[in-house]
Design a protein around this motif. Structure first.
Motif, PDB file in Angstrom:
ATOM      1  N   PHE A  79       0.801  -1.080  -0.120  1.00 18.32           N
ATOM      2  CA  PHE A  79      -0.047  -0.157  -0.012  1.00 18.32           C
ATOM      3  C   PHE A  79       0.887   1.379   0.121  1.00 18.32           C
ATOM      4  CE2 PHE A  79      -2.178   3.259   2.301  1.00 18.32           C
ATOM      5  CZ  PHE A  79      -3.344   3.584   1.399  1.00 18.32           C
ATOM      6  N   GLN A  80       1.832   1.231   0.874  1.00 16.06           N
ATOM      7  CA  GLN A  80       2.822   2.614   1.032  1.00 16.06           C
ATOM      8  C   GLN A  80       3.320   2.738  -0.458  1.00 16.06           C
ATOM      9  OE1 GLN A  80       5.383   1.402   4.031  1.00 16.06           O
ATOM     10  NE2 GLN A  80       4.215   2.817   5.735  1.00 16.06           N
ATOM     11  N   LYS A  81       3.850   1.773  -1.104  1.00 21.07           N
ATOM     12  CA  LYS A  81       4.628   1.636  -2.293  1.00 21.07           C
ATOM     13  C   LYS A  81       3.779   2.156  -3.489  1.00 21.07           C
ATOM     14  CE  LYS A  81       6.604  -2.357  -1.817  1.00 21.07           C
ATOM     15  NZ  LYS A  81       7.789  -3.702  -1.994  1.00 21.07           N
ATOM     16  N   MET A  82       2.405   1.824  -3.222  1.00 15.54           N
ATOM     17  CA  MET A  82       1.614   2.232  -4.262  1.00 15.54           C
ATOM     18  C   MET A  82       1.310   3.748  -3.924  1.00 15.54           C
ATOM     19  SD  MET A  82      -2.541   1.538  -5.021  1.00 15.54           S
ATOM     20  CE  MET A  82      -2.880   2.041  -3.284  1.00 15.54           C
ATOM     21  N   ILE A  83       1.058   4.438  -3.079  1.00 13.38           N
ATOM     22  CA  ILE A  83       0.878   5.537  -2.874  1.00 13.38           C
ATOM     23  C   ILE A  83       2.012   6.520  -3.412  1.00 13.38           C
ATOM     24  CG2 ILE A  83       0.899   7.508  -0.806  1.00 13.38           C
ATOM     25  CD1 ILE A  83      -1.958   5.590  -1.680  1.00 13.38           C
ATOM     26  N   TRP A  84       3.310   5.865  -2.710  1.00  9.93           N
ATOM     27  CA  TRP A  84       4.622   6.647  -3.360  1.00  9.93           C
ATOM     28  C   TRP A  84       4.861   6.757  -4.864  1.00  9.93           C
ATOM     29  CZ3 TRP A  84       7.794   3.113   0.451  1.00  9.93           C
ATOM     30  CH2 TRP A  84       7.288   3.608   2.300  1.00  9.93           C
ATOM     31  N   GLN A  85       4.128   5.803  -5.338  1.00  8.68           N
ATOM     32  CA  GLN A  85       4.297   5.754  -6.831  1.00  8.68           C
ATOM     33  C   GLN A  85       3.459   6.904  -7.402  1.00  8.68           C
ATOM     34  OE1 GLN A  85       6.179   4.263  -9.129  1.00  8.68           O
ATOM     35  NE2 GLN A  85       7.318   3.043  -7.592  1.00  8.68           N
ATOM     36  N   ILE A  86       2.160   6.909  -6.656  1.00 11.50           N
ATOM     37  CA  ILE A  86       1.349   8.042  -7.188  1.00 11.50           C
ATOM     38  C   ILE A  86       1.819   9.458  -6.749  1.00 11.50           C
ATOM     39  CG2 ILE A  86      -0.981   9.359  -6.339  1.00 11.50           C
ATOM     40  CD1 ILE A  86      -2.033   6.483  -5.659  1.00 11.50           C
ATOM     41  N   LEU A  87       2.710   9.534  -5.720  1.00 10.73           N
ATOM     42  CA  LEU A  87       3.215  10.925  -5.486  1.00 10.73           C
ATOM     43  C   LEU A  87       4.251  11.163  -6.483  1.00 10.73           C
ATOM     44  CD1 LEU A  87       4.243  10.399  -1.427  1.00 10.73           C
ATOM     45  CD2 LEU A  87       2.283  11.606  -2.646  1.00 10.73           C
ATOM     46  N   LEU A  88       5.099  10.233  -7.008  1.00 11.88           N
ATOM     47  CA  LEU A  88       5.933  10.373  -8.212  1.00 11.88           C
ATOM     48  C   LEU A  88       5.305  10.921  -9.341  1.00 11.88           C
ATOM     49  CD1 LEU A  88       8.375   7.085  -7.672  1.00 11.88           C
ATOM     50  CD2 LEU A  88       9.003   9.597  -7.279  1.00 11.88           C
ATOM     51  N   THR A  89       4.219  10.968  -9.540  1.00 15.95           N
ATOM     52  CA  THR A  89       3.365  11.410 -10.557  1.00 15.95           C
ATOM     53  C   THR A  89       2.933  12.806 -10.629  1.00 15.95           C
ATOM     54  OG1 THR A  89       1.263  10.838  -9.959  1.00 15.95           O
ATOM     55  CG2 THR A  89       2.359   9.234 -11.199  1.00 15.95           C
ATOM     56  N   ILE A  90       3.191  13.555  -9.429  1.00 12.83           N
ATOM     57  CA  ILE A  90       2.717  14.895  -8.893  1.00 12.83           C
ATOM     58  C   ILE A  90       3.957  15.874  -9.693  1.00 12.83           C
ATOM     59  CG2 ILE A  90       2.391  16.737  -7.323  1.00 12.83           C
ATOM     60  CD1 ILE A  90       1.719  14.550  -5.248  1.00 12.83           C
ATOM     61  N   VAL A 132      10.709  11.584  -3.797  1.00 12.39           N
ATOM     62  CA  VAL A 132       9.216  11.140  -3.931  1.00 12.39           C
ATOM     63  C   VAL A 132       8.452  12.291  -3.166  1.00 12.39           C
ATOM     64  CG1 VAL A 132       7.821   9.282  -2.940  1.00 12.39           C
ATOM     65  CG2 VAL A 132      10.152   8.739  -3.585  1.00 12.39           C
ATOM     66  N   PRO A 133       8.010  13.178  -3.752  1.00 11.81           N
ATOM     67  CA  PRO A 133       7.464  14.482  -3.302  1.00 11.81           C
ATOM     68  C   PRO A 133       6.323  14.683  -2.519  1.00 11.81           C
ATOM     69  CG  PRO A 133       6.743  14.375  -5.625  1.00 11.81           C
ATOM     70  CD  PRO A 133       7.477  13.067  -5.118  1.00 11.81           C
ATOM     71  N   CYS A 134       6.369  14.221  -1.151  1.00  6.52           N
ATOM     72  CA  CYS A 134       5.527  14.261  -0.252  1.00  6.52           C
ATOM     73  C   CYS A 134       5.187  15.808   0.084  1.00  6.52           C
ATOM     74  CB  CYS A 134       5.632  13.246   0.927  1.00  6.52           C
ATOM     75  SG  CYS A 134       7.309  13.437   1.649  1.00  6.52           S
ATOM     76  N   HIS A 135       6.115  16.339   0.127  1.00  3.29           N
ATOM     77  CA  HIS A 135       5.744  17.698   0.128  1.00  3.29           C
ATOM     78  C   HIS A 135       4.745  18.704  -0.601  1.00  3.29           C
ATOM     79  CE1 HIS A 135       9.038  18.032  -2.991  1.00  3.29           C
ATOM     80  NE2 HIS A 135       8.561  19.112  -3.286  1.00  3.29           N
ATOM     81  N   ARG A 136       4.504  17.713  -1.825  1.00  2.00           N
ATOM     82  CA  ARG A 136       3.516  18.516  -2.787  1.00  2.00           C
ATOM     83  C   ARG A 136       2.229  17.958  -2.640  1.00  2.00           C
ATOM     84  NH1 ARG A 136       7.031  16.613  -7.773  1.00  2.00           N
ATOM     85  NH2 ARG A 136       9.029  18.247  -7.756  1.00  2.00           N
ATOM     86  N   VAL A 137       1.911  17.389  -1.248  1.00  2.00           N
ATOM     87  CA  VAL A 137       0.633  16.994  -0.862  1.00  2.00           C
ATOM     88  C   VAL A 137       0.069  17.903   0.216  1.00  2.00           C
ATOM     89  CG1 VAL A 137      -0.818  15.091  -0.045  1.00  2.00           C
ATOM     90  CG2 VAL A 137       1.393  14.786  -1.322  1.00  2.00           C
TER      91      VAL A 137
END
Length: 176
Positions: A79-90, A132-137
């Motif tokens: 689940f975490q890896k799926m979310i991080w992959q989504i972050l990579l699309t921002i 892995v741009p979590c700062h963009r959330v």
């Protein structure tokens, strides 16, 4: 075996970690989860991946979208890896809400609904900050919420990407 080195950014010292597959960690020195996931078996050595990461960060902190993609080794639950992959699309210079990420995750999992809080938990456990741009959330209500390195660094990273942070609010009690 993981290899580590440090990088002095304009926002503070950063610890970098990699293995032979890719970058495994990037943490600001005062990060809430500093070195989380970094095993006791590590060697201070600047590998090719770590040198590339420093070049990537040099470009990023020069207010440019980096011109190349780093090899990443995302270590976490499925689940975490799926979310991080989504972050990579921002895209660089843009933000996405936790709710938008939850909707994407729900669609990928063929579910009607996904909890934005569950997404927030996975975003918060990201070991490879900035890249892995979590700062963009951001919060759906326009708030700058949650960043393991602190909201002041999150705000500075967004400003570095020329995002107008004046349209976001910082929740009371979260200033730092």
């Amino acid at each position: 075996m993981q290899y580590i080195t440090s990088y002095q950014s304009p926002l503070g010292k950063i610890l970098l970690a990699s293995d032979y597959q890719g970058l495994t960690g990037l943490w600001f020195e005062n990060d809430k989860y500093y070195a989380d996931g970094l095993g006791s078996q590590n060697i201070s050595m600047e590998t090719t991946i770590l040198k590339q990461t420093k070049q990537w960060l040099d470009e990023y902190f020069s207010q440019r979208q980096p011109s190349f993609i780093l090899p990443l080794h995302l270590i976490g639950t499925d689940f975490q890896k799926m979310i991080w992959q989504i972050l990579l699309t921002i895209p660089y210079g843009q933000v996405m809400t936790y709710r938008e990420i939850a909707d994407i995750a729900a669609a990928r999992l063929h579910k009607e609904h996904m909890s934005a809080q569950a997404v927030g938990g996975a975003v918060g456990r990201n070991h490879i900050e900035i890249i892995v741009p979590c700062h963009r959330v951001v919060g759906s209500n326009g708030s700058l919420t949650g960043y393991a390195a602190g909201l002041s660094i999150k705000k500075k990273l967004l400003q570095l990407e020329k995002i107008d942070v004046s349209k976001f609010k910082i929740p009371k009690g979260s200033e730092n």
